[in-house]
Motif scaffolding. Structure first.
Motif, PDB file in Angstrom:
ATOM      1  N   ALA A   1      -0.759  -1.889  19.791  1.00 16.32           N
ATOM      2  CA  ALA A   1      -1.994  -1.258  20.263  1.00 16.32           C
ATOM      3  C   ALA A   1      -2.233  -1.590  21.728  1.00 16.32           C
ATOM      4  CB  ALA A   1      -3.187  -1.711  19.415  1.00 16.32           C
ATOM      5  N   GLY A   2      -2.060  -2.865  22.100  1.00 15.49           N
ATOM      6  CA  GLY A   2      -2.141  -3.267  23.499  1.00 15.49           C
ATOM      7  C   GLY A   2      -3.530  -3.643  23.961  1.00 15.49           C
ATOM      8  N   GLN A   3      -4.548  -2.985  23.459  1.00 17.48           N
ATOM      9  CA  GLN A   3      -5.884  -3.271  23.968  1.00 17.48           C
ATOM     10  C   GLN A   3      -6.945  -3.071  22.881  1.00 17.48           C
ATOM     11  OE1 GLN A   3      -6.025   1.182  25.887  1.00 17.48           O
ATOM     12  NE2 GLN A   3      -7.200  -0.411  26.899  1.00 17.48           N
ATOM     13  N   ILE A   4      -8.082  -3.715  23.114  1.00 19.42           N
ATOM     14  CA  ILE A   4      -9.242  -3.493  22.266  1.00 19.42           C
ATOM     15  C   ILE A   4      -9.896  -2.198  22.711  1.00 19.42           C
ATOM     16  CG2 ILE A   4     -11.555  -4.322  21.661  1.00 19.42           C
ATOM     17  CD1 ILE A   4      -9.516  -6.095  20.450  1.00 19.42           C
ATOM     18  N   THR A   5      -9.987  -1.250  21.801  1.00 18.49           N
ATOM     19  CA  THR A   5     -10.683  -0.007  22.137  1.00 18.49           C
ATOM     20  C   THR A   5     -11.829   0.186  21.158  1.00 18.49           C
ATOM     21  OG1 THR A   5      -9.220   1.228  20.687  1.00 18.49           O
ATOM     22  CG2 THR A   5      -8.584   1.108  23.009  1.00 18.49           C
ATOM     23  N   GLU A   6     -12.575   1.200  21.424  1.00 20.08           N
ATOM     24  CA  GLU A   6     -13.739   1.520  20.591  1.00 20.08           C
ATOM     25  C   GLU A   6     -13.323   1.720  19.135  1.00 20.08           C
ATOM     26  OE1 GLU A   6     -16.823   5.278  20.550  1.00 20.08           O
ATOM     27  OE2 GLU A   6     -15.156   5.186  21.941  1.00 20.08           O
ATOM     28  N   SER A   7     -12.160   2.325  18.953  1.00 23.22           N
ATOM     29  CA  SER A   7     -11.712   2.620  17.591  1.00 23.22           C
ATOM     30  C   SER A   7     -10.473   1.790  17.253  1.00 23.22           C
ATOM     31  CB  SER A   7     -11.388   4.105  17.480  1.00 23.22           C
ATOM     32  OG  SER A   7     -10.400   4.437  18.441  1.00 23.22           O
ATOM     33  N   PHE A   8     -10.584   0.476  17.463  1.00 23.25           N
ATOM     34  CA  PHE A   8      -9.389  -0.344  17.297  1.00 23.25           C
ATOM     35  C   PHE A   8      -8.876  -0.343  15.858  1.00 23.25           C
ATOM     36  CE2 PHE A   8      -7.402  -4.348  16.136  1.00 23.25           C
ATOM     37  CZ  PHE A   8      -6.287  -4.284  16.941  1.00 23.25           C
ATOM     38  N   GLY A   9      -9.766  -0.456  14.919  1.00 20.26           N
ATOM     39  CA  GLY A   9      -9.330  -0.504  13.519  1.00 20.26           C
ATOM     40  C   GLY A   9      -8.616   0.776  13.147  1.00 20.26           C
ATOM     41  N   SER A  10      -7.455   0.674  12.488  1.00 17.53           N
ATOM     42  CA  SER A  10      -6.694   1.883  12.187  1.00 17.53           C
ATOM     43  C   SER A  10      -6.514   2.069  10.688  1.00 17.53           C
ATOM     44  CB  SER A  10      -5.334   1.798  12.867  1.00 17.53           C
ATOM     45  OG  SER A  10      -4.801   0.508  12.678  1.00 17.53           O
ATOM     46  N   GLY A  11      -7.269   1.307   9.913  1.00 19.54           N
ATOM     47  CA  GLY A  11      -7.201   1.488   8.464  1.00 19.54           C
ATOM     48  C   GLY A  11      -6.191   0.622   7.760  1.00 19.54           C
ATOM     49  N   TYR A  12      -5.454  -0.225   8.515  1.00 23.93           N
ATOM     50  CA  TYR A  12      -4.478  -1.111   7.859  1.00 23.93           C
ATOM     51  C   TYR A  12      -5.135  -1.979   6.786  1.00 23.93           C
ATOM     52  CZ  TYR A  12      -0.760  -0.236  11.305  1.00 23.93           C
ATOM     53  OH  TYR A  12       0.210   0.330  12.063  1.00 23.93           O
ATOM     54  N   GLY A  13      -6.343  -2.453   7.083  1.00 22.23           N
ATOM     55  CA  GLY A  13      -7.020  -3.357   6.156  1.00 22.23           C
ATOM     56  C   GLY A  13      -7.311  -2.704   4.816  1.00 22.23           C
ATOM     57  N   PHE A  14      -7.578  -1.402   4.836  1.00 26.67           N
ATOM     58  CA  PHE A  14      -7.825  -0.691   3.575  1.00 26.67           C
ATOM     59  C   PHE A  14      -6.513  -0.334   2.896  1.00 26.67           C
ATOM     60  CE2 PHE A  14     -11.891   0.442   5.802  1.00 26.67           C
ATOM     61  CZ  PHE A  14     -12.700  -0.291   4.957  1.00 26.67           C
ATOM     62  N   THR A  15      -5.552   0.143   3.701  1.00 29.41           N
ATOM     63  CA  THR A  15      -4.270   0.520   3.115  1.00 29.41           C
ATOM     64  C   THR A  15      -3.606  -0.698   2.465  1.00 29.41           C
ATOM     65  OG1 THR A  15      -4.075   2.134   4.889  1.00 29.41           O
ATOM     66  CG2 THR A  15      -2.120   1.725   3.583  1.00 29.41           C
ATOM     67  N   ALA A  16      -3.842  -1.883   3.052  1.00 31.93           N
ATOM     68  CA  ALA A  16      -3.226  -3.095   2.501  1.00 31.93           C
ATOM     69  C   ALA A  16      -3.697  -3.357   1.064  1.00 31.93           C
ATOM     70  CB  ALA A  16      -3.554  -4.294   3.389  1.00 31.93           C
ATOM     71  N   ILE A  17      -4.893  -2.881   0.725  1.00 26.13           N
ATOM     72  CA  ILE A  17      -5.370  -3.047  -0.663  1.00 26.13           C
ATOM     73  C   ILE A  17      -4.444  -2.271  -1.595  1.00 26.13           C
ATOM     74  CG2 ILE A  17      -7.279  -2.594  -2.249  1.00 26.13           C
ATOM     75  CD1 ILE A  17      -9.164  -2.829   0.178  1.00 26.13           C
ATOM     76  N   ILE A  18      -4.095  -1.043  -1.160  1.00 27.76           N
ATOM     77  CA  ILE A  18      -3.173  -0.233  -1.970  1.00 27.76           C
ATOM     78  C   ILE A  18      -1.816  -0.934  -2.041  1.00 27.76           C
ATOM     79  CG2 ILE A  18      -2.138   2.040  -2.238  1.00 27.76           C
ATOM     80  CD1 ILE A  18      -4.358   3.185  -0.530  1.00 27.76           C
ATOM     81  N   VAL A  19      -1.374  -1.467  -0.901  1.00 35.57           N
ATOM     82  CA  VAL A  19      -0.077  -2.154  -0.866  1.00 35.57           C
ATOM     83  C   VAL A  19      -0.071  -3.307  -1.860  1.00 35.57           C
ATOM     84  CG1 VAL A  19       1.442  -3.578   0.552  1.00 35.57           C
ATOM     85  CG2 VAL A  19       0.448  -1.487   1.497  1.00 35.57           C
ATOM     86  N   ALA A  20      -1.149  -4.086  -1.864  1.00 33.11           N
ATOM     87  CA  ALA A  20      -1.204  -5.250  -2.759  1.00 33.11           C
ATOM     88  C   ALA A  20      -1.085  -4.823  -4.219  1.00 33.11           C
ATOM     89  CB  ALA A  20      -2.503  -6.028  -2.539  1.00 33.11           C
ATOM     90  N   PHE A  21      -1.806  -3.770  -4.597  1.00 37.05           N
ATOM     91  CA  PHE A  21      -1.758  -3.346  -6.010  1.00 37.05           C
ATOM     92  C   PHE A  21      -0.458  -2.643  -6.343  1.00 37.05           C
ATOM     93  CE2 PHE A  21      -6.361  -4.031  -5.994  1.00 37.05           C
ATOM     94  CZ  PHE A  21      -6.435  -4.764  -7.158  1.00 37.05           C
ATOM     95  N   LEU A  22       0.006  -1.799  -5.400  1.00 40.59           N
ATOM     96  CA  LEU A  22       1.272  -1.099  -5.637  1.00 40.59           C
ATOM     97  C   LEU A  22       2.388  -2.119  -5.802  1.00 40.59           C
ATOM     98  CD1 LEU A  22       2.176   1.860  -5.742  1.00 40.59           C
ATOM     99  CD2 LEU A  22       2.794   1.698  -3.336  1.00 40.59           C
ATOM    100  N   GLY A  23       2.285  -3.246  -5.111  1.00 41.38           N
ATOM    101  CA  GLY A  23       3.287  -4.303  -5.206  1.00 41.38           C
ATOM    102  C   GLY A  23       3.007  -5.267  -6.331  1.00 41.38           C
ATOM    103  N   ARG A  24       2.095  -4.905  -7.241  1.00 38.72           N
ATOM    104  CA  ARG A  24       1.813  -5.740  -8.409  1.00 38.72           C
ATOM    105  C   ARG A  24       1.366  -7.138  -8.019  1.00 38.72           C
ATOM    106  NH1 ARG A  24       0.595  -3.127 -11.638  1.00 38.72           N
ATOM    107  NH2 ARG A  24       1.684  -1.440 -12.621  1.00 38.72           N
ATOM    108  N   LEU A  25       0.789  -7.286  -6.839  1.00 37.71           N
ATOM    109  CA  LEU A  25       0.290  -8.580  -6.349  1.00 37.71           C
ATOM    110  C   LEU A  25       1.411  -9.613  -6.266  1.00 37.71           C
ATOM    111  CD1 LEU A  25      -3.109  -8.823  -8.290  1.00 37.71           C
ATOM    112  CD2 LEU A  25      -2.631  -7.689  -6.131  1.00 37.71           C
ATOM    113  N   HIS A  26       2.648  -9.141  -6.284  1.00 39.81           N
ATOM    114  CA  HIS A  26       3.791 -10.050  -6.220  1.00 39.81           C
ATOM    115  C   HIS A  26       4.456  -9.897  -4.849  1.00 39.81           C
ATOM    116  CE1 HIS A  26       7.806 -11.643  -6.936  1.00 39.81           C
ATOM    117  NE2 HIS A  26       7.277 -12.309  -7.941  1.00 39.81           N
ATOM    118  N   PRO A  27       4.845 -11.004  -4.211  1.00 42.93           N
ATOM    119  CA  PRO A  27       5.393 -10.917  -2.845  1.00 42.93           C
ATOM    120  C   PRO A  27       6.521  -9.898  -2.702  1.00 42.93           C
ATOM    121  CG  PRO A  27       4.995 -13.200  -3.398  1.00 42.93           C
ATOM    122  CD  PRO A  27       4.675 -12.400  -4.635  1.00 42.93           C
ATOM    123  N   LEU A  28       7.453  -9.898  -3.632  1.00 47.03           N
ATOM    124  CA  LEU A  28       8.573  -8.961  -3.513  1.00 47.03           C
ATOM    125  C   LEU A  28       8.081  -7.522  -3.622  1.00 47.03           C
ATOM    126  CD1 LEU A  28      11.606  -9.331  -3.120  1.00 47.03           C
ATOM    127  CD2 LEU A  28      11.881  -8.971  -5.584  1.00 47.03           C
ATOM    128  N   GLY A  29       7.167  -7.299  -4.550  1.00 45.67           N
ATOM    129  CA  GLY A  29       6.599  -5.959  -4.713  1.00 45.67           C
ATOM    130  C   GLY A  29       5.844  -5.537  -3.469  1.00 45.67           C
TER     131      GLY A  29
END
Lengths: 356, 503
Positions: A273-301
């Motif tokens: 990203a390089g800089q703090i902008t007005e719209s810095f958040g890009s949704g990674y924090g929400f998508t990571a919730i899907i990642v955690a469940f899709l991966g069965r809460l297991h590191p390999l998953g």
């Protein structure tokens, strides 16, 4: 006509099969959706899931896989700890933003000094910032019984406002011709998080994600803390009986997942990203919730799920450029994926029987 | 005289289990017929078939001479079958009359219904005010609501599933008087229990089930409890051996113990326990039993000086450190408190044996040691399971209880506190658990047994006291204590205030 019959235990085969089924169902439903919009369904799906890795422009898009997967995996591995314990941090996006701001603040304060300690100090500041933002819902839950789901989620919007304030106010680039946004850290060597090996997408955030996976795997499978986390999630009373202090666990899980999200934000602001902008958040924090469940809460998953989600980001952008698919495609895909995963999850706990 | 109910060659298979095989028996009008068997003997499946919850695979049933094949409980009720479950399904916030109206197909006007409830409860000696809220009723009174709900249907066959498990002896006597009166009116009663004495004194016939088959149908009054138990278990019961114990020095002292928990608060509980002694604590569940165990296990912290083990104050010590000091506990609820159902038996050893067995060292889990310890518990306590990797939730109640008790007993405790050690456990496993507790005491441990089962307490304990409304009565030597005296200690039949002498 059919009925659901509870299973005595969740078979491992089904636990492994449901994420795959969810991905397939998402592809099929996505294809139908594209066909209804007047696009060629096969070409669309291929553009999203195949071309980023093996298509004509793959040499450009392949490195992006690690760039996108890094923060997702880093955040998701922290979230999975809490989710295993039944502690629901939905506000990783906010912790990600605050971590980025705190890390960037160290860099901007030090500017233009060139010193070896600057980047480590930024990582520390990012972790502390994310951790502190995560501790707010933790403390409100421990002291007043407030729902950490709601508090952490609402703090995302507070964090977004803080980012906008920073971009327009205290962190605005003095040499930026009055445009909102901080200095670009990519142009500040001591504070930048560059690609370590050219054309791989590998930066320090990806390495941190790898470390996070190994450490959380070790904690969950070998350390008593992981056992306590799993016990608290499976049977809270048994956890108390074993000596777990629920309040401590709440603070720990929200603190650690906040810190990891904060670090992910720091690596993003110092790198891609390089800089703090007005719209810095890009949704990674929400998508990571899907990642955690899709991966069965297991590191390999989580590793595989993170890569898959990164693929939908890249593929969605590609489809937008090449086929003029709508910009919402990525979100629709990610939403469907979680939807189908939760739906198919029923099959791990129940079997379908034809009603006699 | 024709039978009210007759089952012929009933069979039912669940995946992997033959729950009932060739079950035939009959219930005559006016008869109290006991269904006797260990847990897992097939009593529940049989009853569920009669009540329309489960369909038999083989055989058929007749009720009042016509074919009885109910599609669901509603059809069974319409045919004249009523059932009182072990666990009540009542809404706390509603009144007695409202609760009964909810369960009816076409409830009459509320005034009319209240009138009928009052009449019925008068005529059957089940005093109950229809306007009272269920939340304010005792367990015995709640059961009366369930019974009245059944009686309003004028059933031909009334099924009672372990009805006395929640009652004090006096309440149980009232229940039996009611059942007797019902039977005299021609209603057939199918009575499920594994309390042998109760069946011997109140039932006309008993059908004994073992491994899903009918072993025998006998007149229970013509047999001793030991003979009935032998038929139930299929072998001579183990004789409990109380010998070899002599109380030693004081190990545990509890003084001024009070809790402010959400449930029943403990009020100024005091007790002392000597090495080699078993202290029995009786009382109906919900009177502070869980809180007492939690306070001793360390789940609830209490004021300094309230719990002392070997002269060391443990009141503020967390659970794992208490275990290290030798104070071990086994809670009543096996699934979700004493064990995690989803976890394997090996993982479940880590809940309490982490430091005592060296399964967790420096924060790191030794999985192979946990596996070996689980195997040791399985071997020493005859836990029937494929192995340490089996999920705790897959074990039967009795086997999991043996595992939970065994896990603590092998920890060589100074003091062991157990709550309801044989609740819902079949007779064979219960005898094993009791013997294990006696053996542990013989080796010099102090044991507190909290239980609702008076026979068990009388069999095990050297001294007896009762927990009622969060207060613990002064202990009395078990020797020479009569059931009536105990009943009064427990708090009478009508929820009246206990004669509690303040300390």
């Amino acid at each position: 006509m059919f009925r659901l019959e509870p299973r005595a235990s969740a078979p491992l085969a089904w636990q492994l099969a449901t994420p795959v089924l969810a991905v397939l169902a998402t592809m099929i439903t996505g294809g139908i959706l594209f066909a209804a919009l007047g696009f060629d369904p096969v070409a669309s799906i291929r553009t999203i899931f195949w071309d980023p890795l093996f298509g004509p422009a793959a040499s450009y898009s392949r490195p992006q896989l690690l760039v996108k997967a890094g923060p997702l995996i880093l955040i998701a591995s922290g979230l999975a700890l809490g989710f295993r314990a039944g502690i629901w941090n939905i506000g990783a996006e906010g912790q990600y933003i605050i971590g980025a701001i705190c890390g960037a603040a160290v860099a901007l304060a030090a500017y233009p000094t060139e010193a070896f300690w600057i980047f480590p100090a930024m990582i520390l500041a990012g972790a502390l910032g994310g951790c502190a933002w995560g501790m707010i819902p933790a403390m409100l839950r421990n002291w007043f019984g407030a729902s950490e789901i709601l508090v952490s989620l609402m703090l995302v919007y507070v964090a977004q406002k803080v980012a906008a304030w920073m971009a327009f106010g205290p962190m605005k680039n003095p040499e930026g011709f009055n445009f909102p946004g901080s200095r670009n850290l990519q142009q500040y060597p001591a504070a930048s998080n560059p690609e370590i090996i050219a054309n791989t997408g590998l930066h320090w955030g990806v390495i941190a994600a790898g470390i996070a996976l190994v450490v959380t795997w070790f904690v969950m499978s070998r350390h008593v803390l992981g056992f306590h986390i799993r016990t608290a999630g499976a049977a809270p009373r048994a956890a108390r009986f074993a000596g777990v202090r629920p309040q401590r666990l709440v603070a720990l899980c929200l603190g650690v997942s906040g810190a990891l999200a904060g670090v992910a934000g720091l690596f993003e602001v110092a790198g891609p990203a390089g800089q703090i902008t007005e719209s810095f958040g890009s949704g990674y924090g929400f998508t990571a919730i899907i990642v955690a469940f899709l991966g069965r809460l297991h590191p390999l998953g989580i590793l595989f799920a993170g890569l898959l989600m990164a693929l939908t980001y890249i593929g969605g952008e590609l489809a937008q450029m090449m086929l003029q698919l709508p910009a919402a495609t990525v979100q629709v895909f990610q939403g469907m994926l979680l939807f189908f995963l939760l739906g198919f999850d029923i099959l791990t706990r129940y079997r379908i029987r034809r009603r006699a | 005289m024709t039978d009210v109910f007759r089952a012929e060659s009933l069979g039912k298979t669940y995946p992997g289990v033959r729950a009932n095989e060739d079950v035939s028996f009959s219930v005559a009008p006016g008869e109290i017929h006991a269904l006797l068997g260990e847990n897992g003997a097939g009593k529940s499946t049989l009853v569920k078939m009669i009540y329309g919850l489960v369909k038999p695979d083989d055989g058929h049933m007749t009720l009042m001479g016509s074919v009885h094949a109910p599609a669901d409980p509603r059809a069974a009720r319409a045919a004249g079958v009523a059932m009182v479950f072990q666990h009540f399904s009542l809404f706390d916030a509603l009144t007695v009359a409202e609760n009964i109206a909810l369960g009816m197909e076409n409830p009459p006007k509320s005034r009319e219904l209240s009138q009928r409830i009052a009449e019925l409860s008068q005529s059957y000696g089940l005093p109950l005010n229809p306007a009272r809220r269920v939340a304010s009723l005792s367990a015995g009174e709640r059961q009366r609501v369930e019974i009245l709900r059944c009686l309003l249907q004028s059933p031909r066959l009334l099924i009672m599933d372990e009805p006395t498990s929640v009652l004090t002896p006096q309440e149980a006597e009232i229940l039996f008087a009611t059942l007797r009166q019902l039977a005299a009116g021609g209603t057939a009663i199918l009575y499920i229990s594994h309390k042998l004495d109760e069946i011997r004194s109140h039932c006309d016939r008993a059908t004994i089930l073992r491994h899903g088959r009918v072993v025998n149908t006998v007149d229970p009054r013509a047999h001793t409890a030991r003979e009935l138990a032998a038929m139930m278990v299929g072998a001579e019961m183990r004789v409990i051996d109380r010998s070899g114990r002599k109380p030693g020095a004081e190990v545990l002292r509890v003084a001024g113990l009070a809790t402010a928990s959400d449930g029943m608060a403990l009020k100024d509980v005091a007790l002392t326990l000597r090495a080699g002694e078993i202290l029995g604590i009786g009382g109906v569940a919900g009177n502070g039993q869980e809180e007492l165990l939690s306070a001793l296990s360390g789940e609830i912290a209490t004021r300094p000086g309230t719990i002392t083990l070997d002269g060391v104050d443990l009141s503020r010590t967390p659970p794992e450190a208490r275990r290290k000091a030798g104070l071990l506990a086994a809670p009543e609820d096996r699934l979700g408190h004493a064990a995690v159902p989803e976890f394997s038996l090996a993982e479940n050893t880590l809940l309490t044996a982490g430091s005592r067995q060296g399964l967790i060292r420096g924060g790191l889990i030794d999985h192979s040691a946990a596996q070996a310890f689980a195997q040791a518990v399985i071997a020493a306590f005859d836990v029937r399971t494929p192995g340490p990797q089996t999920a705790a939730g897959a074990l039967s109640g009795g086997n999991l209880q043996k595992f939970v008790i065994g896990r603590e007993v092998l920890g060589k405790p100074r003091v062991l506190v157990v709550n309801q050690p044989t609740w819902g456990v079949d007779a064979g496993a219960a005898a094993q658990v009791r013997q294990a507790l006696l053996d542990l005491a013989a080796k010099g441990a102090g044991i507190i047994v909290i239980s609702q089962d008076l026979d068990e307490l009388l069999e095990l304990s050297d001294r007896f006291c009762a927990l009622n409304d969060g207060r613990l009565s002064a202990p009395r030597p078990t020797e020479g204590l009569s059931i009536d005296e105990i009943g009064l200690m427990l708090g009478g039949a009508h929820g009246m205030e206990v004669a509690h002498v303040p300390a």
